[in-house]
Design a protein around this motif. Sequence first.
Motif, PDB file in Angstrom:
ATOM      1  N   PRO A 229       0.804  -1.230   0.000  1.00 33.09           N
ATOM      2  CA  PRO A 229       0.000   0.000   0.000  1.00 33.09           C
ATOM      3  C   PRO A 229       0.831   1.271   0.000  1.00 33.09           C
ATOM      4  N   GLU A 230       1.967   1.269   0.674  1.00 38.05           N
ATOM      5  CA  GLU A 230       2.794   2.475   0.732  1.00 38.05           C
ATOM      6  C   GLU A 230       3.231   2.923  -0.654  1.00 38.05           C
ATOM      7  N   HIS A 231       3.389   1.985  -1.549  1.00 35.86           N
ATOM      8  CA  HIS A 231       3.863   2.319  -2.887  1.00 35.86           C
ATOM      9  C   HIS A 231       2.794   2.963  -3.751  1.00 35.86           C
ATOM     10  N   LEU A 232       1.593   3.074  -3.230  1.00 33.40           N
ATOM     11  CA  LEU A 232       0.530   3.786  -3.933  1.00 33.40           C
ATOM     12  C   LEU A 232       0.496   5.264  -3.573  1.00 33.40           C
ATOM     13  N   ARG A 233       1.314   5.661  -2.615  1.00 33.75           N
ATOM     14  CA  ARG A 233       1.218   7.017  -2.085  1.00 33.75           C
ATOM     15  C   ARG A 233       2.174   7.974  -2.785  1.00 33.75           C
ATOM     16  N   PRO A 234       1.736   9.214  -2.981  1.00 33.90           N
ATOM     17  CA  PRO A 234       2.586  10.195  -3.680  1.00 33.90           C
ATOM     18  C   PRO A 234       3.930  10.408  -3.004  1.00 33.90           C
ATOM     19  N   ARG A 235       3.985  10.332  -1.679  1.00 26.10           N
ATOM     20  CA  ARG A 235       5.244  10.632  -0.999  1.00 26.10           C
ATOM     21  C   ARG A 235       6.344   9.648  -1.386  1.00 26.10           C
ATOM     22  N   PHE A 236       5.982   8.399  -1.683  1.00 26.99           N
ATOM     23  CA  PHE A 236       7.003   7.440  -2.099  1.00 26.99           C
ATOM     24  C   PHE A 236       7.592   7.821  -3.448  1.00 26.99           C
ATOM     25  N   ALA A 237       6.731   8.173  -4.401  1.00 23.03           N
ATOM     26  CA  ALA A 237       7.215   8.581  -5.728  1.00 23.03           C
ATOM     27  C   ALA A 237       8.061   9.843  -5.636  1.00 23.03           C
ATOM     28  N   GLU A 238       7.639  10.796  -4.811  1.00 20.98           N
ATOM     29  CA  GLU A 238       8.408  12.033  -4.647  1.00 20.98           C
ATOM     30  C   GLU A 238       9.786  11.736  -4.061  1.00 20.98           C
ATOM     31  N   HIS A 239       9.806  10.875  -3.042  1.00 20.42           N
ATOM     32  CA  HIS A 239      11.092  10.532  -2.426  1.00 20.42           C
ATOM     33  C   HIS A 239      12.020   9.860  -3.420  1.00 20.42           C
ATOM     34  N   LEU A 240      11.513   8.870  -4.154  1.00 20.21           N
ATOM     35  CA  LEU A 240      12.371   8.118  -5.059  1.00 20.21           C
ATOM     36  C   LEU A 240      12.938   9.006  -6.158  1.00 20.21           C
ATOM     37  N   ALA A 241      12.112   9.861  -6.752  1.00 20.51           N
ATOM     38  CA  ALA A 241      12.595  10.750  -7.812  1.00 20.51           C
ATOM     39  C   ALA A 241      13.640  11.720  -7.279  1.00 20.51           C
ATOM     40  N   ARG A 242      13.383  12.294  -6.119  1.00 21.08           N
ATOM     41  CA  ARG A 242      14.300  13.282  -5.546  1.00 21.08           C
ATOM     42  C   ARG A 242      15.619  12.629  -5.142  1.00 21.08           C
ATOM     43  N   ALA A 243      15.544  11.504  -4.411  1.00 23.61           N
ATOM     44  CA  ALA A 243      16.764  10.851  -3.930  1.00 23.61           C
ATOM     45  C   ALA A 243      17.585  10.292  -5.084  1.00 23.61           C
ATOM     46  N   ALA A 244      16.918   9.637  -6.048  1.00 27.40           N
ATOM     47  CA  ALA A 244      17.671   9.028  -7.157  1.00 27.40           C
ATOM     48  C   ALA A 244      18.373  10.081  -7.999  1.00 27.40           C
ATOM     49  N   ARG A 245      17.745  11.240  -8.202  1.00 23.74           N
ATOM     50  CA  ARG A 245      18.401  12.291  -8.985  1.00 23.74           C
ATOM     51  C   ARG A 245      19.662  12.774  -8.277  1.00 23.74           C
ATOM     52  N   GLN A 246      19.556  13.049  -6.977  1.00 28.44           N
ATOM     53  CA  GLN A 246      20.730  13.519  -6.239  1.00 28.44           C
ATOM     54  C   GLN A 246      21.812  12.449  -6.195  1.00 28.44           C
ATOM     55  N   MET A 247      21.423  11.193  -5.985  1.00 28.58           N
ATOM     56  CA  MET A 247      22.403  10.120  -5.881  1.00 28.58           C
ATOM     57  C   MET A 247      23.043   9.811  -7.227  1.00 28.58           C
ATOM     58  N   ALA A 248      22.306  10.005  -8.314  1.00 32.58           N
ATOM     59  CA  ALA A 248      22.901   9.817  -9.640  1.00 32.58           C
ATOM     60  C   ALA A 248      23.995  10.839  -9.895  1.00 32.58           C
ATOM     61  N   ASP A 391      -0.231   8.212  -7.091  1.00 33.60           N
ATOM     62  CA  ASP A 391       0.841   7.771  -7.969  1.00 33.60           C
ATOM     63  C   ASP A 391       0.769   6.265  -8.144  1.00 33.60           C
ATOM     64  N   THR A 392       1.305   5.781  -9.237  1.00 29.46           N
ATOM     65  CA  THR A 392       1.278   4.363  -9.529  1.00 29.46           C
ATOM     66  C   THR A 392       2.191   3.613  -8.584  1.00 29.46           C
ATOM     67  N   PRO A 393       1.914   2.326  -8.342  1.00 29.58           N
ATOM     68  CA  PRO A 393       2.693   1.566  -7.375  1.00 29.58           C
ATOM     69  C   PRO A 393       4.027   1.125  -7.936  1.00 29.58           C
ATOM     70  N   THR A 394       4.945   0.825  -7.030  1.00 23.27           N
ATOM     71  CA  THR A 394       6.208   0.196  -7.392  1.00 23.27           C
ATOM     72  C   THR A 394       6.282  -1.116  -6.655  1.00 23.27           C
ATOM     73  N   ARG A 395       7.215  -1.959  -7.081  1.00 28.15           N
ATOM     74  CA  ARG A 395       7.382  -3.198  -6.338  1.00 28.15           C
ATOM     75  C   ARG A 395       8.045  -2.892  -5.014  1.00 28.15           C
ATOM     76  N   SER A 396       7.981  -3.835  -4.071  1.00 26.07           N
ATOM     77  CA  SER A 396       8.586  -3.641  -2.761  1.00 26.07           C
ATOM     78  C   SER A 396      10.086  -3.565  -2.908  1.00 26.07           C
ATOM     79  N   ALA A 397      10.741  -2.796  -1.995  1.00 34.22           N
ATOM     80  CA  ALA A 397      12.195  -2.705  -2.018  1.00 34.22           C
ATOM     81  C   ALA A 397      12.789  -4.074  -1.752  1.00 34.22           C
ATOM     82  N   GLY A 398      13.866  -4.375  -2.471  1.00 35.28           N
ATOM     83  CA  GLY A 398      14.556  -5.606  -2.194  1.00 35.28           C
ATOM     84  C   GLY A 398      14.665  -6.529  -3.379  1.00 35.28           C
ATOM     85  N   GLY A 399      15.316  -6.122  -4.439  1.00 37.11           N
ATOM     86  CA  GLY A 399      15.613  -7.003  -5.535  1.00 37.11           C
ATOM     87  C   GLY A 399      14.549  -7.021  -6.601  1.00 37.11           C
TER      88      GLY A 399
END
Length: 403
Positions: A229-248, A391-399
Amino acid sequence: MTTAATTTAPPAGSALTVTVCRDAHAFAALGPRWAALHRRSPAATPFQSHPWLHSWWLSYGTPGRLRLVLVHQGPALVAAAPLMLAHRPLPVLVPLGGPISDFRDVLVDPGCPGAPAALLDGLRDAAAGAVIDLREVRPGGDAERLYRHWPGPRSRLCDSVCLELPGAPLESLLDRLPGRQARRFRAKLRRLDALGVTERAVPADEVPDAVATLLRLHALQWRGRGVTPEHLRPRFAEHLARAARQMARTGEAAVTEYRLDGEVVATDVTLLSADLAGGYLYGAHPALRERKVDITTMLLRHDARQATGSGRRVLSLLRGTEPYKLHWRPVPVTNQRLLLARRRLAPALWWLTAQAVGRAACAELARTRFPALRRWPARLAAWRPARPGADTPTRSAGGAAPG
């Protein structure tokens, strides 16, 4: 507080100072110093990087509950425990990163002999009214040293199981498999090449759009099946986009697009630290399955190249022991849960320990005696309609999930 980056070991003669940071703006300003400490910490994983943790706080943090225990030597940050206050229902200090982070830990500069003891003192003061509950600590993490030297009540429990492969070329990983199985995977690789699937490294500035594509493809991939369920929430998508851009930008993440016939058919995010590469999330179009593409093999080939090309020792499949991961004969590594408390809070620590042991026993009973119960959470999630605008869901973290 200065924001100048420290790239070398701090001056040995400087005194150590211990503080607790509760201000989100000060947390943001720590970025360069935190990054320098992260680079000097051999046990650090990508989930202890400043971009990951600060982005997580922006999306998930509760104002007033930030508790960063910091040790400075002069202007250099030499140890840090990224914590927040929670109530479960007892007051506890838990690591930032939450369940979407596969590993959690503290950071300690091995070049500063006094840093561990200073951080221990800071944690002891911070724990005056709360139990410290460090979950998902990878074996060999810096928190293990704090646990060994903790002066009060403590408890060590098993947490999630992760699977790891050596950071080696895919051909070497195939050599570890039985001949028949290795031949089957080689045939899948030849099919990928025959179809003309290509890879493209996404530049940092394009990462937010690539993450949006990842989520869109993942929604197609998991349509009609259960998601977290957490992966359906906007905050997860916002976090992933923001963190991945900075980490890239800093080489701590790699976002890759896979194209077929000129179209993006898959996108994935790989997180990187000095010693480890781990496939975190991906999205793939269902049409790949229709064309007999083994998505897991495709992603693993990329991650093996990523680990080998950068000299990383570990290729982590992250949390979970799904059968498709076990096909590659990985080594199971069990994360730890470390509970620390002041003596007057010993009853709270033992209560949390007993609660964790009881839950683990119930889960094992359900797994062995009532296996059908394990399928119900996914079924319920699949029946739950998505909220309009979510936001659309993602798979659970972990492979990577199976192709």
